[in-house]
Design a protein around this motif. Structure first.
Motif, PDB file in Angstrom:
ATOM      1  N   SER C  53      47.879  22.271  40.165  1.00 23.73           N
ATOM      2  CA  SER C  53      46.839  22.533  39.170  1.00 23.73           C
ATOM      3  C   SER C  53      46.908  23.952  38.610  1.00 23.73           C
ATOM      4  CB  SER C  53      45.447  22.367  39.805  1.00 23.73           C
ATOM      5  OG  SER C  53      45.298  21.099  40.377  1.00 23.73           O
ATOM      6  N   CYS C  54      47.670  24.795  39.245  1.00 23.71           N
ATOM      7  CA  CYS C  54      47.562  26.244  39.014  1.00 23.71           C
ATOM      8  C   CYS C  54      48.328  26.697  37.771  1.00 23.71           C
ATOM      9  CB  CYS C  54      48.105  26.964  40.246  1.00 23.71           C
ATOM     10  SG  CYS C  54      48.031  28.750  40.119  1.00 23.71           S
ATOM     11  N   PRO C  55      47.652  27.372  36.845  1.00 19.55           N
ATOM     12  CA  PRO C  55      48.352  27.845  35.651  1.00 19.55           C
ATOM     13  C   PRO C  55      49.276  29.017  35.941  1.00 19.55           C
ATOM     14  CG  PRO C  55      46.081  28.614  35.634  1.00 19.55           C
ATOM     15  CD  PRO C  55      46.213  27.691  36.810  1.00 19.55           C
ATOM     16  N   THR C  61      56.238  33.272  41.134  1.00 24.95           N
ATOM     17  CA  THR C  61      56.465  32.786  42.500  1.00 24.95           C
ATOM     18  C   THR C  61      55.145  32.586  43.229  1.00 24.95           C
ATOM     19  OG1 THR C  61      56.723  35.080  43.166  1.00 24.95           O
ATOM     20  CG2 THR C  61      58.749  33.814  42.800  1.00 24.95           C
ATOM     21  N   TYR C  62      54.031  32.810  42.534  1.00 24.88           N
ATOM     22  CA  TYR C  62      52.719  32.647  43.165  1.00 24.88           C
ATOM     23  C   TYR C  62      52.476  31.190  43.529  1.00 24.88           C
ATOM     24  CZ  TYR C  62      47.660  32.138  43.533  1.00 24.88           C
ATOM     25  OH  TYR C  62      46.401  31.808  43.953  1.00 24.88           O
ATOM     26  N   ARG C  63      52.162  30.955  44.791  1.00 30.81           N
ATOM     27  CA  ARG C  63      51.858  29.599  45.256  1.00 30.81           C
ATOM     28  C   ARG C  63      50.558  29.641  46.043  1.00 30.81           C
ATOM     29  NH1 ARG C  63      55.089  29.083  42.050  1.00 30.81           N
ATOM     30  NH2 ARG C  63      57.201  28.249  42.173  1.00 30.81           N
ATOM     31  N   ILE C  64      49.519  29.120  45.464  1.00 32.57           N
ATOM     32  CA  ILE C  64      48.240  29.118  46.165  1.00 32.57           C
ATOM     33  C   ILE C  64      48.350  28.363  47.487  1.00 32.57           C
ATOM     34  CG2 ILE C  64      47.476  27.269  44.565  1.00 32.57           C
ATOM     35  CD1 ILE C  64      45.148  29.641  46.459  1.00 32.57           C
ATOM     36  N   ARG C  65      49.143  27.277  47.485  1.00 33.78           N
ATOM     37  CA  ARG C  65      49.280  26.496  48.723  1.00 33.78           C
ATOM     38  C   ARG C  65      49.863  27.343  49.852  1.00 33.78           C
ATOM     39  NH1 ARG C  65      53.563  23.622  50.753  1.00 33.78           N
ATOM     40  NH2 ARG C  65      54.695  23.970  48.835  1.00 33.78           N
ATOM     41  N   LEU C  87      47.877  37.357  41.357  1.00 35.64           N
ATOM     42  CA  LEU C  87      48.181  36.559  40.161  1.00 35.64           C
ATOM     43  C   LEU C  87      47.224  35.386  39.941  1.00 35.64           C
ATOM     44  CD1 LEU C  87      52.086  36.506  39.947  1.00 35.64           C
ATOM     45  CD2 LEU C  87      50.442  37.666  38.453  1.00 35.64           C
ATOM     46  N   CYS C  88      46.252  35.225  40.808  1.00 35.59           N
ATOM     47  CA  CYS C  88      45.279  34.148  40.601  1.00 35.59           C
ATOM     48  C   CYS C  88      44.332  34.545  39.478  1.00 35.59           C
ATOM     49  CB  CYS C  88      44.490  33.897  41.878  1.00 35.59           C
ATOM     50  SG  CYS C  88      43.077  32.822  41.630  1.00 35.59           S
ATOM     51  N   THR C  89      44.202  33.682  38.488  1.00 32.07           N
ATOM     52  CA  THR C  89      43.314  33.971  37.355  1.00 32.07           C
ATOM     53  C   THR C  89      41.871  33.546  37.644  1.00 32.07           C
ATOM     54  OG1 THR C  89      43.537  31.826  36.294  1.00 32.07           O
ATOM     55  CG2 THR C  89      45.216  33.460  35.791  1.00 32.07           C
ATOM     56  N   THR C  90      41.643  33.049  38.837  1.00 37.13           N
ATOM     57  CA  THR C  90      40.331  32.518  39.242  1.00 37.13           C
ATOM     58  C   THR C  90      39.828  31.439  38.288  1.00 37.13           C
ATOM     59  OG1 THR C  90      38.950  34.146  38.092  1.00 37.13           O
ATOM     60  CG2 THR C  90      39.690  34.735  40.286  1.00 37.13           C
ATOM     61  N   CYS C  91      40.729  30.555  37.893  1.00 30.80           N
ATOM     62  CA  CYS C  91      40.312  29.490  36.973  1.00 30.80           C
ATOM     63  C   CYS C  91      39.619  28.353  37.708  1.00 30.80           C
ATOM     64  CB  CYS C  91      41.511  28.944  36.208  1.00 30.80           C
ATOM     65  SG  CYS C  91      42.615  27.928  37.209  1.00 30.80           S
ATOM     66  N   TYR C  92      39.755  28.317  39.007  1.00 30.84           N
ATOM     67  CA  TYR C  92      39.096  27.307  39.853  1.00 30.84           C
ATOM     68  C   TYR C  92      39.579  25.878  39.602  1.00 30.84           C
ATOM     69  CZ  TYR C  92      35.928  30.715  41.902  1.00 30.84           C
ATOM     70  OH  TYR C  92      35.423  31.770  42.602  1.00 30.84           O
ATOM     71  N   SER C  93      40.727  25.718  38.947  1.00 31.06           N
ATOM     72  CA  SER C  93      41.265  24.364  38.772  1.00 31.06           C
ATOM     73  C   SER C  93      41.595  23.761  40.128  1.00 31.06           C
ATOM     74  CB  SER C  93      42.538  24.391  37.938  1.00 31.06           C
ATOM     75  OG  SER C  93      42.288  24.989  36.705  1.00 31.06           O
ATOM     76  N   CYS C  94      42.184  24.584  40.997  1.00 26.46           N
ATOM     77  CA  CYS C  94      42.541  24.102  42.330  1.00 26.46           C
ATOM     78  C   CYS C  94      41.279  23.681  43.080  1.00 26.46           C
ATOM     79  CB  CYS C  94      43.274  25.190  43.103  1.00 26.46           C
ATOM     80  SG  CYS C  94      42.438  26.779  43.081  1.00 26.46           S
ATOM     81  N   SER C  95      40.229  24.487  42.932  1.00 29.65           N
ATOM     82  CA  SER C  95      39.005  24.225  43.678  1.00 29.65           C
ATOM     83  C   SER C  95      38.322  22.956  43.201  1.00 29.65           C
ATOM     84  CB  SER C  95      38.049  25.406  43.513  1.00 29.65           C
ATOM     85  OG  SER C  95      38.742  26.606  43.755  1.00 29.65           O
ATOM     86  N   PRO C 104      40.017  27.041  47.251  1.00 32.70           N
ATOM     87  CA  PRO C 104      41.148  27.963  47.450  1.00 32.70           C
ATOM     88  C   PRO C 104      40.958  29.270  46.692  1.00 32.70           C
ATOM     89  CG  PRO C 104      41.955  25.750  46.985  1.00 32.70           C
ATOM     90  CD  PRO C 104      40.474  25.717  46.762  1.00 32.70           C
ATOM     91  N   THR C 105      40.355  29.216  45.514  1.00 30.23           N
ATOM     92  CA  THR C 105      40.145  30.442  44.739  1.00 30.23           C
ATOM     93  C   THR C 105      39.358  31.465  45.558  1.00 30.23           C
ATOM     94  OG1 THR C 105      39.846  28.908  42.900  1.00 30.23           O
ATOM     95  CG2 THR C 105      39.495  31.246  42.451  1.00 30.23           C
ATOM     96  N   ASP C 106      38.343  30.996  46.254  1.00 33.66           N
ATOM     97  CA  ASP C 106      37.545  31.925  47.044  1.00 33.66           C
ATOM     98  C   ASP C 106      38.320  32.415  48.275  1.00 33.66           C
ATOM     99  OD1 ASP C 106      35.578  31.732  45.191  1.00 33.66           O
ATOM    100  OD2 ASP C 106      34.277  30.393  46.337  1.00 33.66           O
TER     101      ASP C 106
END
Ligand code: SF4
Ligand code: SF4
Lengths: 707, 305, 193
Positions: C53-55, C61-65, C87-95, C104-106
């Protein structure tokens, strides 16, 4: 056996005084106790504390608990053991009853649901009446929930034991009642589970009523094309069974019917069946109306003339049907049905059917039929979770996103496309197909289901295989989190599918977007093994949607007094040792209504349920817990207020020795206590839950700390 | 309109008043016409920027947002605001503090030093929500207020993230606002102005500016915006509308930076919905300070005026 | 951390032991992340919905997972020193989509908070702090804008801390309570001299 004496009241009073727990009010209550069989001598209670391995001993201080138990009034003996339910554990009970001349036993262990019968037997073997036993639950309601608070848990266990001892001191001898069992059974739901159960019961010589809410039998399995891992065709293995059900003389089949009401108890359930107005007569029904040689023969002459077109639910709405319809040509019974919600009563079908057959009755009404059965099996099955609620995958928004069940119909030779898999948007053959596993399963968001739906991995593998069978040059992708191929020959099937060319992508799909022009789908996911996000363009997406209990499950289970778990699946008596039974005696579960199962497990469960349901019938009688209300006639004023309160119509006023008094029909009484708690004269005695017993428990709890 | 039916403390934030003042003046005037009075929230500060402050220390983030909330509590007024980022700070902190005593106690310990106390007595709304929810205004009233319909204009919508995401933590009376996959409520608002809302690929993607990324790695942030601009301009639109001045900055000023850094230009006018509403209600481009925009709105204005 | 083998520096670097060892994990890290993020960070089952989901993922190389995995395993150093953390834009798509109902954003925000405690922070974040300390605004007013405001009938400065600077000391007190200004100044100075 302990001798029966008749001075319970006096004795308990004395005992209470001894323990300095007497209040005037309570004495009065005590006096209301009738002269009944009961302990006469000073109670001598044995307390047996179970460690349950470390289940209990891990969070409760057994030594401290036993030391405390010794100080409780009336306790004459205490012991503890690793597993009290084991043979040596039970022997401790029987020996102590004899050696210590106990008048009652308390076992502090698990829930009575699990081992009350065990310890009653032990108590009986020791020479006491089996109802002189009281269970103190220090496992489910204590050790397991207070795992991290040993001190608190131990204190609570002390309370629980003290309360149990208070009751055990006042327990009386009771004799279980036996009632005859009706030699007939009912199965609700005629999918593969219900059919198998009914066939087994019928084969065991038991008259079986099979109730199905749909117009025909076969359930979900009849919608499937091939079955994993053997790839035999679902219809080919199911149809013979359907035919068998139709012609078995021991099976009375009610399709387009549902259970309307249930009364009674194991051995004697009075069930009202509602036959929904079908508008079409069977040949037998026609004959009964004097139309000789009439009734529906399935010729289908009515179908073409009917002007009303509706989606065919059996074909997942992908094919039309008329207001008068059969779902598909192979239905059992071969009998048309009118959907009165959409019928415009134009009468064209009546004319088409003709005066000889006269099968159609546009004025048909629901009919109610009462039958008596000894046991019942619920086999109410499942439906798909409405996966459009997971909006990220666009089901019902994007035409080429379909469910696994829709795939089954599209790939099935008798389905709406005669087995040609096509894209709903343009009828083209898809070449790139993505399967999404865990669509709505293993989902803790509240939208979706927290459990594993258990058969989607395998049917998706099968789907992928079927694509390679039918579409040369196709490429399939299976998006998965884990492949759960746990059954016999399942892992081998997985191997085969991978070998055939399916690409397995270990990643749950994040979202799907549609190209508005081509209607192709972009699948966004993380290939977690490659550690790379992906945007995969495919022609068709198949969602392996989660399953949930079928629509009518909740209503039906309530009629039979069966519980369900939080997710709606029906609750078995014990998840491991009694998966087919329920906590309502005489009611059993078969198939997916108890939790997701594939076909082999469903059939096994159905056969288990049938076997369990036949036992009481073959025994011919069952023992009932003697927890009835009884009337203390000297006190009864004959006011009759209890008669109306009783939810089970178990009470009546009768004339006895010139007085009007209440009388209990024991077979109807469920021991709920509504009357006992209400009676203004205190004239109703609830066996095993008598007022003095309950008051003693409350006292033991409230005043306990002062001891 | 004489008497306003609703009064809100108008929380401005930073970018609206300090970069796109048209958003501020249009909001006040347009909302007034719709029966909503926006009263200045004196002494308000930055919300504070959720990306920066949330990243550094959430406790400071809570305390600073709480200070703004207390100013409104003292006015006994609910807050209305015009920015998704501000919504994240102000609404979310209000929500968190209302529901978590531990956080509230922590915050009040700090606020005590400045003689303030957070009580949790007010609610926070985005003006877009007030416009959409007929309990306050509603799409019909918005439509009725239009004197200069934006007929013929094809407008793409950028929802932004922080108004509605994460939807599981949000609470809107209008449930459609909780749809974060395929929402259309903003499109309804655009259509109410007489314009044609235009769908485009991956509409819900973020602008790329948030979380401090615009400051930390500008080309990364711009690349995200650029992906959106490609998807939007594919549809031949006349303008992009948003409800967040920070997103607006990213798309508007961002286009200039994209031109500089990647060599591509779109000249896509970017307008806050308040600015669109102002135009549709007859405010002039000058009243709206549209000349302050990085990308000229001329092409769009020619179409609608 | 580099596990030295006692080779010359360049070789030591090239041949460093990349296996995961027990001491890479700090269980406290998992707990702290959970406490700060107020989400069930330890419950990730690595489905990848977040990264899908992450833009930010498809362009870096940013991987929230991967950060979620580090949260589960307590890989504190690895998480906090990875520049991708920012590099997280805090878009909360993942959340919005995480099937385990984690935010995950938090989790990222919590890790950034923990990184800041070690002075790991991009300067632009601190400059926002400095600006707010001074003016109350992260993006303050300027003269071009003042003129424009006046032209469209608004006050030259908005009725915020700009028009009412008497509110600024209160803000400063709050920031000073957390020592944020001093820390920001110190770190900016260290980085930029
Ligand atoms: S979506 Fe949730 S469960 Fe899946 S990998 Fe990301 S954080 Fe873990
Ligand atoms: S919130 Fe951050 S990690 Fe999550 S999808 Fe957006 S940018 Fe990626």
């Amino acid at each position: 056996m302990v001798e029966k004496k008749k001075t319970t009241t006096k004795k308990t009073e004395t005992k209470k005084k001894d323990t300095k727990k007497v209040a005037p009010v309570k004495q009065e209550i005590k006096k209301q106790a009738p002269v009944k069989t009961g302990p006469s001598e000073k109670p001598r209670i044995g307390v047996f504390i179970c460690h349950c391995g470390t289940n209990i001993a891990g969070s409760i201080d057994i030594k401290d608990l036993e030391a405390y138990a010794k100080t409780i009034p009336n306790v004459a003996h205490t012991d503890n053991y690793q597993y009290v339910c084991s043979t040596p554990g039970q022997k401790k009970i029987t020996d102590a009853i004899r050696d210590q001349k106990l008048t009652g036993t308390v076992v502090a262990a698990c829930s009575p649901r699990l081992h009350e019968p065990t310890f009653r037997t032990a108590t009986k073997e020791g020479g006491l009446n089996q109802f002189r036993f009281e269970m103190a639950n220090i496992r489910e309601q204590n050790a397991w929930v207070h795992m991290h608070d040993k001190e608190g848990a131990t204190d609570k266990a002390k309370d629980t034991i003290r309360i149990a001892v208070a009751k055990a001191s006042l327990l009386e001898d009771l004799t279980p009642k036996t009632v005859p069992v009706e030699k007939a059974a009912m199965v609700v739901g005629a999918g593969i589970a219900g059919m198998q159960a009914a066939l087994d019961l019928a084969a065991a010589g038991i008259k079986t009523y099979l109730i199905e809410s749909a117009p025909s039998i076969g359930g979900r399995m009849s919608q499937l094309d091939k079955t994993f891992p053997t790839l035999d065709c679902s219809q080919c293995i199911l149809t013979p069974k359907m035919v068998d059900v139709g012609r078995d003389s021991n099976i009375e089949l009610y399709t387009y019917s549902e259970v309307d009401a249930v009364e009674g108890y194991i051995g004697n359930f009075d069930v009202t069946i509602r036959k929904k107005a079908r508008g079409v007569l069977t040949m037998a029904e026609a004959e009964a109306r004097g139309i000789i040689g009439g009734g529906c023969n399935g010729c289908g002459d009515c179908d073409p003339v009917c002007p009303v077109v509706k989606p065919n639910v059996f074909e997942m709405g992908m094919k039309p049907r008329k207001a008068i319809y059969i779902n598909h040509p192979q239905v059992v019974p071969l009998l048309y049905t009118i959907d009165f919600d959409s019928c415009v009563k134009c009468g064209l079908c009546v004319t088409a059917c003709g005066p000889e057959r006269k099968a159609i009755d546009l004025e048909a009404k629901d009919e109610f039929i009462k039958v008596k059965v000894g046991t019942a099996i619920l086999a109410t099955g499942f439906e798909l979770f409405p996966i459009e609620k997971k909006t990220e995958w666009g089901y019902k928004k994007f035409e080429n996103v379909i469910t696994g069940l829709e795939f089954e119909r599209l790939i099935c030779a008798s389905g709406p496309t005669s087995g040609h898999l096509v894209r709903p948007s343009d009828g083209e053959t898809p070449k790139r197909i993505a399967f999404l596993l865990c669509a709505g399963s293993r989902d803790n968001t509240g939208v979706g289901k927290p459990y594993c739906s258990r058969f989607c991995c395998m049917y998706s593998l099968k789907h992928a295989h079927q694509i390679y069978e039918k579409i040369p040059g196709a490429q399939t992708y299976i998006f998965y989190m884990d492949i759960r191929s746990f059954g016999k020959a399942y892992e081998e099937f997985y191997y085969r599918i991978q070998d055939e060319g399916t690409k397995f992508v270990r990643g749950r799909v994040a979202n799907i977007l549609e190209d508005p022009k081509s209607k192709n789908l972009h699948v966004y996911a993380d290939d977690t093994l490659l550690d790379r996000p992906m945007d995969l363009e495919v022609d068709l997406v198949v969602l392996a949607s989660a399953v949930q209990p079928s629509e009518d499950t909740n209503r039906t289970r309530k009629l039979f007094g069966v519980s369900c778990s939080m997710d709606g699946w029906l609750l078995e008596a014990h998840p491991k040792l009694n998966p087919c039974g329920t906590t309502t005696a005489g009611v059993f579960l078969a198939g997916v209504c108890q939790g997701p199962k594939d076909i082999p497990d469903t059939v096994a469960s159905a056969e288990g349920a049938a076997s369990a349901a036949s036992i009481p019938i073959h025994k011919g009688e069952v023992e009932l817990e003697p927890y009835f209300a009884t009337c203390i006639e000297e006190k009864c004023a004959g006011c009759g207020m209890c008669v109306n309160l009783c939810p089970y119509s178990a009470l009546a006023l009768v004339d006895k020795d010139g007085r009007t008094v209440m009388e209990v029909t024991e077979a109807k009484c469920k021991g709920c206590g509504t009357c006992g708690g209400f009676c203004p004269g205190g004239a109703i005695w609830m066996n095993h839950f008598a007022t003095p017993q309950i008051v003693a428990q409350i006292d033991a709890f409230l005043l306990g700390g002062e001891q | 309109m004489s008497e306003s039916k609703f009064k809100f403390a108008f929380y401005l934030g930073c970018i609206a008043p300090n970069r796109y003042p048209g958003v501020e003046s249009a909001s006040i005037k347009a909302m007034k016409k719709l029966g909503v009075e926006l009263v200045p929230l004196k002494g308000a500060s930055c919300c504070p920027a959720p990306g920066a402050f949330g990243s550094i220390d959430l406790n400071v983030f809570y305390a600073m947002a709480a200070r703004n909330l207390v100013l409104a509590e003292q006015m006994k007024m609910d807050i209305a605001l015009v920015c998704n980022g501000c919504y994240k700070s102000i609404w979310e902190v209000n929500h968190k503090l209302k529901h978590n005593k531990d956080l509230r106690d922590n915050v009040n310990e700090v606020l005590k030093e400045v003689d303030m106390e957070y009580k949790g007595t007010i609610n926070v709304y985005h003006t877009a929500e007030l416009l959409y929810n007929d309990k306050f205004i509603g799409v019909d009233k918005v439509r009725d207020s239009v004197t200069n319909p934006l007929t013929g204009a094809r407008i793409a919508v950028h929802y932004g993230c922080h108004l509605t995401k994460p939807h599981k933590d949000r609470e809107f009376e209008k449930e459609v606002m909780l749809n974060t996959e395929h929402p259309v409520w903003m499109e309804e608002l655009v259509a109410a102005l007489g314009a044609t809302p235009v769908e485009y690929r991956n509409k819900m993607q973020c602008c790329g500016a948030g979380g401090g990324v615009r400051g930390y790695d500008i080309v990364h942030a711009l690349d995200i915006a650029n992906e959106k601009l490609i998807n939007i301009t594919e549809q031949k639109v006349d303008a992009l509308t948003d409800i967040c001045p920070f997103c607006q900055l990213q798309f508007d000023r961002g286009q200039i930076e994209i031109q500089e850094k990647f060599g591509v230009s779109y000249n896509l006018p970017v307008l806050h919905y308040a600015e669109l509403l102002g135009l549709a209600q007859g405010m002039s481009p000058q009243d709206l300070g549209l000349d302050l925009h990085g990308i000229s709105c001329e092409s769009f204005l020619q179409k609608v005026l | 951390m580099v596990r030295t083998k006692g080779y010359p520096a360049a070789l030591d670097q090239k041949l460093q032991d990349t296996r995961l060892h027990n001491d890479d994990s700090n269980p406290e890290f998992t707990k702290n992340v959970k406490a700060i993020s107020r989400t069930t960070a330890h419950m990730c089952y690595q489905c990848g919905t977040c990264t899908g989901s992450c833009p930010s993922a498809p362009r870096s190389t940013y991987r929230i997972r991967k950060f979620m995995r580090r949260a589960v395993l307590g890989l504190e150093n690895e998480a906090l020193t990875d520049p991708d953390l920012w590099l997280c834009t805090t878009c909360y798509s993942c959340s919005d989509r995480c099937p385990r109902d984690i935010i995950p954003t938090d989790v990222i925000m919590a890790m950034r908070n923990l990184a800041f405690k070690r002075d790991i922070i991009p300067v632009n974040f601190l400059k926002t702090v400095q600006s707010i300390y001074k003016t109350g605004h992260g993006v303050p007013n300027n003269d071009v804008n003042r003129a424009a405001r006046e032209k469209i009938g608004l006050s030259r400065d908005p009725p915020t801390t700009h028009m009412y600077p008497e509110y600024i000391p209160g803000i400063q007190k709050i920031l000073d309570h957390y020592n944020l200004k001093a820390n920001s100044d110190r770190i900016v100075k260290e980085r930029e001299g």
